[in-house]
Structure formats: C-alpha cells, structure tokens
Write an enzyme that holds these catalytic residues in place. Sequence first.
Site, PDB file in Angstrom:
ATOM      1  N   GLU A   1       0.773  -1.234   0.000  1.00  0.00           N
ATOM      2  CA  GLU A   1       0.000   0.000   0.000  1.00  0.00           C
ATOM      3  C   GLU A   1       0.815   1.301   0.000  1.00  0.00           C
ATOM      4  O   GLU A   1       0.667   2.127   0.888  1.00  0.00           O
ATOM      5  CB  GLU A   1      -0.960   0.010   1.196  1.00  0.00           C
ATOM      6  N   CYS A   2       1.664   1.480  -1.000  1.00  0.00           N
ATOM      7  CA  CYS A   2       2.325   2.780  -1.175  1.00  0.00           C
ATOM      8  C   CYS A   2       1.497   3.617  -2.144  1.00  0.00           C
ATOM      9  O   CYS A   2       1.232   3.183  -3.262  1.00  0.00           O
ATOM     10  CB  CYS A   2       3.733   2.590  -1.752  1.00  0.00           C
TER      11      CYS A   2
END
Lengths: 665, 665
Positions: free
Chosen positions: B305-306
């Site tokens: 989840e960047c």
Amino acid sequence: MIPDTLAFGEQVSSLPLMPTPAHISQGEGQLKIDSSFTIGLEGYKDARLEFARKRFLKALSGQTGIPYHEEVSSGTPTLAVKTSAGSKEVQTVGEDESYHLEVTSKSATISAPTSLGAMHGLETFLQLVIITPNGFAAPAVTIDDAPRFSWRGLMIDAGRHFQPMDVIKRNLDGMEAVKLNVFHWHLSEDQGFRAESKAFPFLTGKGSNGDYYTQNQMKEIVEYARDRGIRVVPEFDMPCHTTAWFVGYSDLASGKGPYEIQTRWGVFDPAMDPSRESTFDFIDKFIGEMTTIFPDEYFHVGGDECNGKEWDANPQIKSFMQAHQLKDNAALQSYFSGRVQKIVAAHHRIMVGWDEVLQPNTPKDVVIQSWRGPKGLAASARQGNRTILSNGYYIDLNQSAEEHYLTDPLGGDAAKLSDEEKKRVMGGEATMWSEFTTSEIIDSRIWPRTAAIAERLWSPQDVRDVESMYIRMYAVSNKLEAYGLTHQTVTPLMLKRMGGENDPKDLAVLASIVQPPRGYDRESLKEYDWHSPLNHLVDAVPPESETARQFNVLVKAIVGGNASQAQWQTAKQWLTEWRDNDAKLEPALKKSDITAELAPVSQTLSQVSTIGLRALDDLQNHHAAEASATQSDLQKLKAAEKPQAVLRDMIVTPIEELVQAAGKK
Amino acid sequence: MIPDTLAFGEQVSSLPLMPTPAHISQGEGQLKIDSSFTIGLEGYKDARLEFARKRFLKALSGQTGIPYHEEVSSGTPTLAVKTSAGSKEVQTVGEDESYHLEVTSKSATISAPTSLGAMHGLETFLQLVIITPNGFAAPAVTIDDAPRFSWRGLMIDAGRHFQPMDVIKRNLDGMEAVKLNVFHWHLSEDQGFRAESKAFPFLTGKGSNGDYYTQNQMKEIVEYARDRGIRVVPEFDMPCHTTAWFVGYSDLASGKGPYEIQTRWGVFDPAMDPSRESTFDFIDKFIGEMTTIFPDEYFHVGGDECNGKEWDANPQIKSFMQAHQLKDNAALQSYFSGRVQKIVAAHHRIMVGWDEVLQPNTPKDVVIQSWRGPKGLAASARQGNRTILSNGYYIDLNQSAEEHYLTDPLGGDAAKLSDEEKKRVMGGEATMWSEFTTSEIIDSRIWPRTAAIAERLWSPQDVRDVESMYIRMYAVSNKLEAYGLTHQTVTPLMLKRMGGENDPKDLAVLASIVQPPRGYDRESLKEYDWHSPLNHLVDAVPPESETARQFNVLVKAIVGGNASQAQWQTAKQWLTEWRDNDAKLEPALKKSDITAELAPVSQTLSQVSTIGLRALDDLQNHHAAEASATQSDLQKLKAAEKPQAVLRDMIVTPIEELVQAAGKK
C-alpha cells in the site's frame, strides 16, 4: 444468572460504592467520562503512584471499553491526584489511609496525606463511574473517607489446594478495589509446604507435589501487594498442621515417621516435638530465612487444632512435660508458643497466632486471630492482647454475604469491652480455606462476598442496610471483572463443560437456585481428597444464590401483603419456569456422568415449584387451602430441604412460607 | 448464546477434532480419563517436552476440572509419549511434524519422530476428551497425522491497537491447540512503532504512545512460541505504513515533516526515501539489531500500500528516479525492495513481503505473502517464488468461518499450477488487522474462526464438509477456554457493562442475531480513530452469529420441504422470541447511551420476525400468500437489510426466503 437487583423498582439513592465512605455528600450534575478523560499526579510522586495511575487507566478502560493509553497528557487533567507524602517503605499498621475526593461536573480532585489514601481515592472514583443516557459519568460528590479498622485482610490457603501466582495477583487486585490492606498467606499445611526454603530444601522438595512458590515469586508478590497498599503477612502453621514439614525433616516430629503428605482433609495427629532443642534451632533458622523475604512487621505462626495424640504417645515428651511441670498438652503448646514467640521477636517481628496461642502468660504484643468465636476475641482484648476477628468471616463455609456483613468485630461479646480494650481489636480477615477450592473456582468463592466483609471493616459501624449492601455488592462485582477476576465467568464455562453442551440454558436455570452445603456439611455427604475433581454443579455455582435471595424477598413481600403487581407476576413467572424446567433438562442430564447426579435435584425443583404455584394461586385468589393439603405440601417440602447431590435447593424455605401463608384462614 | 449445534439430532460420526487428522480409524470402546490418569515421556526428552507435559496436564485439568498435578508419577502411564528426536534449535520450515496416536480402552500412545510431532499429538489427545455417561473419556482411535502445508500462520497487528504480552501469549496457546506453527508479528505501523530498538530509541520513544514491547519481552515471546512449536516471523513494514518511524527519525522520510503518529485508519502518504543511502544504512543497522532478537530464518519487510504521493512531491527523488531509469513509483519501490532484500540476505535471513514486492527481477528466494487475491499467489509460484496465502483469511473482515474454510491455498488460480509450481505454495496465514480490535475483544475476533483456517492448512484438501466443520469448531472453541482465551466470556461481560444491568437477557437475545458489518464497510458508516471506544454491541458480538447461521439452516430445510417437526417448532419458537423481544428490551435501552442506539435495531428485529412468523404460518398451512402481501413484505425486508447502528441483522435474508417460499403458488 443474576437478575437485575433493581428490577423491582427500588430507588437506589445510594451510590454504587463498596465500602461505603465515612462521609459523603452528593452534588449537582455529573462528570462525563469519555475518551478525553485524563489523570494527573501532583505533589508527592513516586514510582508506586505512577504505577497506580497506569493501573487506574487500565481499570477505567476495562470498566468502560474506552481505550486509555498510559502516556502522561499535558494540560489540566480531568482528575487531579494531590498527594502530600509517600507511605513507609515497609507499610505499617495504622498508617494514614484517608483521602478527600471531590467530583464536580467539570473535574475531580483526590487529596490525600499519603499515597495509600491517594490509591484508595482512585478506587472510589472507579466505583463511581456508571453508564448513563449521556455516556459514562461520575456523579458530582464530596467524599471524606478513612477506615474504621487498620487491619482489613483476606487469607488465602495455598496449602490444601495450591494457588498459582496469577490467582494470587488478581485477588490482590480485587483486594485493592475494595480497600483491603492485608494479604495473609497461609503457606504450609498437612497437604503441602508451599514456600521455598534454601536452608531446608526438602520442605518443598519432599513436602510438596512440586507446586510451591520460589523465593523470587514470593518477593514478587510482596512487591505486587505493596504497590497496591497491601501488607503481606506469611503464615507457617505450627506445631500442628505440619505433616508436610516432616516428610523431609522427620526429626522435627513427635511421632516416629516416616511421614507422607496428607491427601485428605481434616485434623491430623502429626505435631512438632517441643521437647527437643533442635526443633527450635530449625524454627529459628527457618523464620530467619523467611524474614528476608517478608519484610512485614508481623509474622503468623498458626497454632490451631492440635489433637495432642503424637505427644501422648511419645514417652520422651511425657517425661519432658514432667520435668518442666507442664501439666497437660495445652501447657505444652503454651510452652512451645512461648519459645516460638521469642524466636519471632529475635527476628524483629511481632507474632500472630490463632486463638489457641493465647495463654495467661502470653506476651502482650502477640496478636490473636480469633477463629473460634467472639468470646476468644473479647478475651484477648481483655487480657491486653491485640486481636483480629475471623470467626464469622469464613468464606469457605458458603454462608450468605448478609451473615458475614452483619458480623461486627465489635459486636457480640466485644460490644461490652471498654474503650481501651476495644482499641485492641485491630480489624478482621476473611479466610479462604481451600479444601473445596481449586484455582479455577477460588475467585467465585472469594468474590463478591468478601466485598461485603471489606465494607464491614472499613465503613462506619452503623452502615448496616442489607438490601443496599446487596445492590452495591453486585455492582462492585461487575467492576471486579475489569481486574481480571473470573468469579462471574467461571460458572457458564463450567456448566458448558459439565454437559458438553454449547448453550446449557436449562442447566443454568437449575444452577441459579441451588447452593453448596454450608459449614462443614459437605465432607459428611461424600468423601473427598485433593484428587477429587471439583467440577460438579456444587462447585460451579456461587456460594450464594442471588436468584433465591430475591425470591425470598418476593415471598416476604407477598406473605406480608405488600407485594406490587410486578412482584406477584415475577414470582409466578419464576415458579412456572422452575416447574417446567425438569422436562426440558432431564434428557440432557443423562449424557454426562457429572450431570446425571442432578436428576433428583431437577425433579425436586419441579415438584416444589408446583407446590409453590398452588400456594401462590390460593393466596392471589384469597382462597384458604385445606389444612390437610397444607400439611401434605409441607411434608413434601420438608423432604426437599435435605441436600441432594451435595446441593441445597434454596427456594424450598420461601415456598414453605407461601404454603403456610396460603393455609392460614 | 450459541445453541447446541447437535440440537437437531444430527448424528455426528466424526470426532471433535480440528484440524481433522490425515488418517483416522475408530476402534472399540474408550479410555477413561479420571483422576488416576497419568502421562509419561519416553525416548528423547528435553526441557521443552517436559514443559509440554506440564502444560498438557494443566489443559486437561482445565477441560475436565480434574486436578492433575505436575509431578511425574511412577508406574506405567495412561498416556505414553515416545519421541525419537528433538526439533532444531531454531525451528525451520518443513521439519517433520508428524505423529502417530493410538488410543485403546486401556491406554494411549503417541509416537513421533520429533518433539514437534509429539506436541501435536498431545493437542489431538486433548481434543479427543469428551464427557460421557461414564465420565470423561477418549474414544479408542488410531491416528496417523501430518500437515498438508508447512507454513500455517496467524498474523497479529500490534501496531494499530497495541496488544499486551498476555494477549500474545494466550493466542500462542490457542495456536498450539489447533496446530498453527507461525506467529507473524506485525510490529510497526503508521499508528505506532511497537518494538524497542536500542540503536534507535526514538522509534518507540517518539513513535509510540508508550505501548511497545521491550527487547526482553520480544525474546520472551520467541521462547514462549518455540516451546509450543511455533516460529516467530517479525514484520517491519516498509517503505510505507511507516509514519511512526519518522516521528523520531524524519530523515528517513520522503516528505519534509515534522511527523506525528497517525491516530486514524487508512492509507497514508508518508514513505521512506529510497533515494538516500542513509535510509539503507539505517535499515541495515536496524534489521541487524532485530535479527539478534528474532532467530527465525524468515524476516518480513511488508511492502504494501504505497500511494507514492510523497515520492511524487519530492524533486530530489524525481531526479534520482531519472538518473536510475526508474520509470514510475512501482519501479522505485522495486528498487527499494531489491536493496532491502540484499540487506536482509546479508543478515542471513530470507525476505518475506506482501504482493507488491513481487517484480520480474525479484530474487527467487523471496517469499510473497498474497493479500490482494489468488492471482498474485499463482503469479508468484509461476515466477518461481514461494508464496503464502492470506487473501481469504482476513479475519478482521467479519466473514463467516465457512468462507475462510472453503478458501484453499491451491484453489482458484492456483489449482491450475503445475506440480512443481504448487510446491512453492507454502501455506497460509490468518491476518488479524487491528483497526477495530482492542486487546479486550481480539480473542473473539480470532477465535474460533481461525481454527477453521488451521484445518484448511493442515488437513487433506478434500476435508470440506461445512456442517461438520461448524460442529467441530464450536467443540474446539469450548476447549480453547481452558487455555485462558476469552473469546466466549467477553460477550456477556460487555453486554452487562453496556447497559449497567446484572442480567441483560433481552439484550443478549438481540446480540445473538446481529453481526458487525463485513469487509471495509464499518468505516464508511461512522468515523473512527484509536481513541474510539470499541464498547458497543458491534464490538461485543462475535463476527459470526451462530444463531443466525442455524436459523438459515432451519429455513433451508423448511423451504426445501424436508424440515422435521422439531425444526418447524424451533423456527417458530425463535421467531416468536425475537418478535416479542423489543417490548421487553425497549425500556432498558434508554438507560445507557451505548444501548440507546440499538432501539431501531431492536424494533427491526421485532418487525422482520413478525413477517417471518406470518410466512411460516402460511407455509405450514399450505396457504399461498397474496402476491401483493409478499411484495410488501419483501420491500420491508429489503429496507431492514441495511446495517443499523453499524450492525447487520442476520436473519433478514432467511426471512426473505421464507416470504418468497410462502408466496409461491
């Protein structure tokens, strides 16, 4: 399982506090307890208070489900705790435990001269927190509080059934919650020696089944208790209740040996040999070692229940008695106690002993713990010895909270003492003997009834309203769960296990109105030893049935002619449920040998409820029952009064009252 | 609250084992488990097995209420445990975990090549113990057992809501009971850094609210897990989910700072700066330090989840990307992962990362944990990387045990893999993310559903009978209480607290048929952060309503035309109870702000049950409902389907089925 005690519409003007504070006045409004709540320490600070702050937040989270984190918050706290000074390094009897608590709709303050008072104030605040239509809140109030007695104890017997560290710790948490300040740790018994000695390793090595506390663990408990304002008084019972000592050290004994740990309950013959100097050398070395672990000023050496049989049978002891002009075994024990007292004193401790220790020549600083009755307590005080009451506080005997509550250390014979003598009554102790208490159920034996004893020992003597006590006791009982005590959760888990059912609803109905037998009856009904599983209904239910108690209240109102419509209705509803329960429960009981024994109990419940319903109908319809029917019902009820499967059906007596009332023309 | 799953008379031929053993054959008779039961170790012995023996006795006491003491007894033991060899000092993936268990009516034997297998055998034996009309007993049986997958894990997120040591420990106990062997410890998050670093003290000093594990505590957990045959894989999520790192060390970040711990949930912008060598120096030193605490061969570095926003906004990073021909943020993260992988390898560890870590050039020894879907898992295996499935095992999303149970690591896309590729699927992990999980309720989120996942990962692929699974899962659930887990006891305690009532029976009825919203719906219904109290009904009830599930089963039988008389009766009885509940509950709800929100939920229950009763009557009387009435009922039910007070009424759907069936001519 416990019906809401407020269900009958009583207006409870009193707050859910236990023990009741010495002085209290209610204000206007309430302080909201939401996630913005903070607490700050002012004045004297130390690691103990800081730890108390963290525990307070944890308990408040447990009571509300609101997450409070440990970090200190900046800004004005919601609750300010102002402490003037720390308590002594080793807490002593009679230190100032007072506090002042003020709650307004905006903030709250605790002020206390010592950290002991500050911690008591925190516990009172936790009890004030209730759920309201506007969220959790503490009502506005001003409290000035201090204890009536300086010695407010709980004894746990770790000898007969060992109690692991976590059990001791969570019960110390419970003690703190109700402001008890002495943990009396009964560490040796005929059935096991539970305290590690490095000087005498066979005490636990041979005198226990491997279940004992290491020295580090005992120190940990002393520290844990100190953090909670609780003194730890160890007890090593002598010269009797000493079989476990002799398994590894038979030279101490008056008999020939060899000895084995006792696995049954009762009073046994083995006794220390008071005729040999080596006995006192051993005791001296042992007590010396134990005082390095237990810093408390007081040291308990037991002294109860010597039957003298080993002394009678030992010619050497007989000649010793002659030589020293000790005319009987009481005199011999008195000689023993005197020697032990000198040893205890040499180690800078004050000796505490049970009733039997008191003799005419007992030194005045010896403290007598009275277990045999109020006479012993009064006698000690008259003779000039300080004393602690335990008679009436034997929580292992399955008495009601009411009975314990109404037992006053200065009641009975002690009421007639002079003021000077009364001052020698230091307080009392609830005693949790563990013949019928494993670590699984011990919480349910201690709580919540011990909260009622705590109130007796803390609150003014005239606080004696029993109905108010029960309501507050169950409120506090719920809060004790936030301390990790398992007295409430254990019952449903055990009911599940007993029958192997996921939702034993019908069994729970039966469970709600039975109680274990009282006093020492249980052993006479069946044989037990320490291998006996305590996994039956008698072990799963609390010592006092709150449903039965409330049914008694209902019946009193009905018979007294002042029952409300709702009370009539509830009585009928309950009796109907009980009458119909057996038909639902009966098939399930056969599936397990633990529940199979309950078939007659369940049938009896149905039968007595049928009788109760009939009497209730008669009363409601103002129809006087036939004398012969009344007589026959009462006979049936009489038979049902006897314990069945070691259980007592607690609704028989009130149903008898109903039948008698219905039979009156 | 959970009805007896055997209530409808199903014959359960299967034993209450979970996970189901690979091979099992039932014998004749049963082995009695009474107070004379003993256990002995033979062959290879070590401290770990000795400790397992003691824990076994403690668990057996907890399951039966029979007191078993720790001491080793002489004579032939009832249960002999024969172990050939110890397991490795640091447990590795794929060690032999098999065991052979034989129970006859006289005795029992466990034989295992390693201590891991011996411990699994002990857990199976504990599960066999049931209550019978002749007391507790284990049925005669021969079991040959070994796991299908070598990686069977539970992940606990201690970042978002910190989970104290006792929570971790008792969940490790639970894992052991169902033969899970990997504890994946998620130790850093945007909301808090939970692992003490001596090299970088501000990680916890500034990056947490004071709630973190000391190095000694983490070592204690590693040791505790090892004793139970469980490996500990730590996770430090990077380069994103890293806000907490930056509070004390803003140089690591791609943004300007200053940073503060996140207190809300979601995906946040902060990300490590891959353009600076100092970032990797820091990571190198940090991982080096952590490998002294965590000896496991595997080390998890997250990678999920960047959103890339900080990278996009940083010109220095932009020019770094240009200089290194990194065309987009995915490529930048790939570069970062590659560097980290080299660091991890230099510290003699194998890197584990979430889906996003997998890139075409990812080294083949990197293990991919698949959270986004079955495609990712299959892609990893095809590319030559080993992989672990977590998609489908997100126990924080309040799915049914059935859904998790039917998710197979080799199902879906993975079913089409070659045998060689299938071997790369190491197993799976249940993931307990903690946005909506405090330490108070976490047990009830993990258990008993994780037992169903444990079976999926251990048992043969064709073990897929859902009804059998539920029956066995609730049997094991009861036994887990003997390990100190609180998943069952927490609900009644919270219900009491919510309303301030001693016996909230009517609230319990409502509680029994509602569920928390599923998936990520909850946040969309109301705003939450880490100060939000999780003390509402949605938090108090289990993620899956067993009553509602059983009602579904009933309705299926009724609609399918094969319901028994008892089933018709139960359906009617339940619907009647639900219909009448609101009238009883409604006055009490107003007393507390926590229960006040439940008024519409309670009303809805009454309304939909009324509709259900009508449909049931029509069906029973073979009376086809009017089309317009059916239509109007269905409309009302449609409205009731929506969550209310963040709760879902779980009986609406089956009632719709009833209405539809009743409307058919």
